[in-house]
Scaffold this active site. Structure first.
Site, PDB file in Angstrom:
ATOM      1  N   HIS A 245       0.830  -1.221   0.000  1.00 61.26           N
ATOM      2  CA  HIS A 245       0.000   0.000   0.000  1.00 61.26           C
ATOM      3  C   HIS A 245       0.861   1.267   0.000  1.00 61.26           C
ATOM      4  O   HIS A 245       0.442   2.316   0.498  1.00 61.26           O
ATOM      5  CB  HIS A 245      -0.944   0.028   1.211  1.00 61.26           C
ATOM      6  CG  HIS A 245      -1.814  -1.165   1.339  1.00 61.26           C
ATOM      7  ND1 HIS A 245      -3.033  -1.285   0.700  1.00 61.26           N
ATOM      8  CD2 HIS A 245      -1.635  -2.334   2.024  1.00 61.26           C
ATOM      9  CE1 HIS A 245      -3.575  -2.446   0.989  1.00 61.26           C
ATOM     10  NE2 HIS A 245      -2.750  -3.108   1.780  1.00 61.26           N
TER      11      HIS A 245
ATOM     12  N   SER B 166      17.177  16.569 -18.163  1.00 60.79           N
ATOM     13  CA  SER B 166      16.429  17.824 -18.191  1.00 60.79           C
ATOM     14  C   SER B 166      17.157  18.861 -19.023  1.00 60.79           C
ATOM     15  O   SER B 166      18.384  18.937 -19.003  1.00 60.79           O
ATOM     16  CB  SER B 166      16.229  18.349 -16.765  1.00 60.79           C
ATOM     17  OG  SER B 166      15.629  19.628 -16.776  1.00 60.79           O
TER      18      SER B 166
END
Length: 484
Positions: free
Chosen positions: A200, A330
């Protein structure tokens, strides 16, 4: 019997020549072998830029060669003509005539134009090899000779199956296999390194890095087994059913003999489909193969997703994994490196799942004795298989093989995890164990400090019981069982 000339591929002509079909004359480029029906398709169906995959035409080469040889054995075509068709079919199989197959995916749903494209090209190339005139249909006729004992309705599904089997066997399965081997290698390398588990997206009990990676390898192995299993349906060929599955205009046992010949030519265990009405009225084997590709995509997506999360950071993410630096990440942030292989794999998997949805929809659209959605199905299945195979090669080479561990990060997470308290639960009870976790959270202390300070357990007993290495089972045994 005319002499067969040894001529290079190419008509040597320029301009236009006239070809004819049942609708009349059509001008075709003189420097190509295709005929009237192919040219009509180019005029009427120039839709988008999705061309019929070349693998379909290569598969058609096997169909035409096998059919010619079986027709010869049945005594309904002269040996020299069968030999001539087979010779040109070999050129088709080898990809030497790829430039002669210009048709788009978006055409008749039975693939008739592509079948006729093959028939016309083989006919004209064969005519050239015996010194005849292109477009004359003599002495090798595209319908009467090249398409003898056949229909588009049985040959196109047959070519679909052959093309898919070859794509799976020659490219996809080997690519997935070596990727799986690389993942197993990482699992064995890191078998004893304890890390914290997560469920989870929250901290859970420990396992080893090797155990985690054995899960990846096994998931991939199960998906690969489904892909291999899907071949069983693809080995069954519709050839011999002709128009509606009855086998009209075929010699006795034509389907069985052509399937045997295709098996001999390809080295794959093709057989005749036991029921041609099912083989032509539905395309369920193709739907199953697409579902197998979807399952493989789901497995690869899970793996890629985990790796990009585990490699997140380097300062503010998990960063248990140090992903290979393939290229700058980037254009504005200097020094940034992104999980590009994982992202590429995720996009491929999303595309495959989308293509499978289209295949499933198209597979449901059979009407009576024919499913007329053949081109979209084969285009999607081959594209999915090809991109998955290519992605697996690059993912292994540039994504998996160079991955390293950030041991300090892994050890830090293990040392500070509150879910190690699970080992205390059988000793002091679930409620007290929960209280220790809550105290550690409230006071921002370690689990050990909270347990000892709260008087739940002595330091000595805590150290004896809460040992992450004792909480992971037997990793080496797990890997041995998983890999068997």
């Amino acid at each position: 019997m005319p002499s067969i000339l040894d001529l290079p591929i190419g008509t040597g002509a320029t301009g236009k020549r006239k070809e004819s079909d049942s609708l009349g004359e059509v001008e075709v480029p003189a420097d190509h072998y295709w005929g009237a029906q192919t040219q009509r398709s180019l005029i009427h169906f120039s839709i988008g830029d999705d061309y019929m995959p070349k693998e379909v035409y290569h598969a058609y080469g096997y169909v035409k060669k096998a059919a010619a040889l079986v027709n010869e054995a049945a005594g309904i075509i002269p040996p020299w003509k069968a030999e001539l068709i087979a010779r040109v079919a070999d050129e088709v199989i080898a990809g030497k005539l790829d430039s002669e197959f210009p048709l788009y995916v978006w055409q008749t749903g039975s693939g008739t134009q592509s079948n006729m494209n093959v028939n016309e090209v083989i006919s004209n190339r064969a005519i050239q090899l015996v010194g005849g005139s292109l477009g004359s249909k003599h002495p090798v006729h595209p319908n009467d000779d090249v398409n003898m004992s056949q229909s588009s309705n049985d040959t196109f599904p047959t070519a679909m199956h052959i093309a898919t089997v070859l794509e799976f066997s020659n490219r996809l399965i080997p690519a997935v296999t070596v990727l799986e081997e690389s993942i197993w290698a990482k699992a064995r390398e890191w078998v004893d390194i304890v890390k914290i588990g997560r469920t989870h997206l929250q901290d859970a009990t420990p396992l080893t890095v090797g155990q985690e990676w054995s899960g990846y390898a096994t998931q991939l192995d199960d998906a690969l087994a489904f892909v291999k299993h899907s071949l069983r349906g693809l080995y069954r060929l519709a050839i011999g059913g002709t128009a509606v599955g009855t086998g009209i205009n075929t010699p006795p046992d034509f389907g069985e003999k052509v399937a045997d010949e295709i098996a001999r030519l390809t080295g794959h265990p093709f057989v005749t489909a036991p029921n041609k009405f099912a083989a032509q009225g539905s395309l369920d084997a193709m739907v199953t193969s697409s579902a197998a590709l979807r399952t493989l995509a789901v497995a690869l997506m899970k793996i890629a997703n985990d790796l990009q999360w585990l490699g997140s950071g380097p300062r503010s993410g998990l960063h248990e994994l140090i992903l290979p630096s393939d290229e700058p990440g980037s254009s504005i942030m200097p020094g940034k490196v992104n999980p590009t292989q994982e992202e590429a794999m995720l996009m491929v998997c999303i595309q495959v799942i989308g293509e499978d949805n289209a295949v499933a929809f198209a597979g449901s659209q059979g009407n009576f004795e024919l499913n007329a959605m053949c081109p979209i199905i084969i285009n999607n299945v081959l594209h999915s298989a090809r991109t998955l195979g290519d992605a697996c090669v690059k993912f292994r080479e540039y994504g998996i093989n160079g991955i390293m561990l950030d041991r300090s990060r892994i050890d830090k997470f293990v040392g500070t995890s509150l879910m190690l308290v699970t080992a205390l639960s059988p000793v002091i009870g679930y409620d007290k164990a929960s209280a220790i976790v809550q105290r550690a959270l409230d006071e921002n202390t370690t689990l050990r400090e909270a347990a000892v300070k709260g008087g739940f357990i002595s330091a000595e007993d805590f150290d004896r019981i809460v040992d992450p290495k004792k909480m992971v089972g037997d990793p080496r045994h797990d890997l041995k069982l998983a890999s068997e």
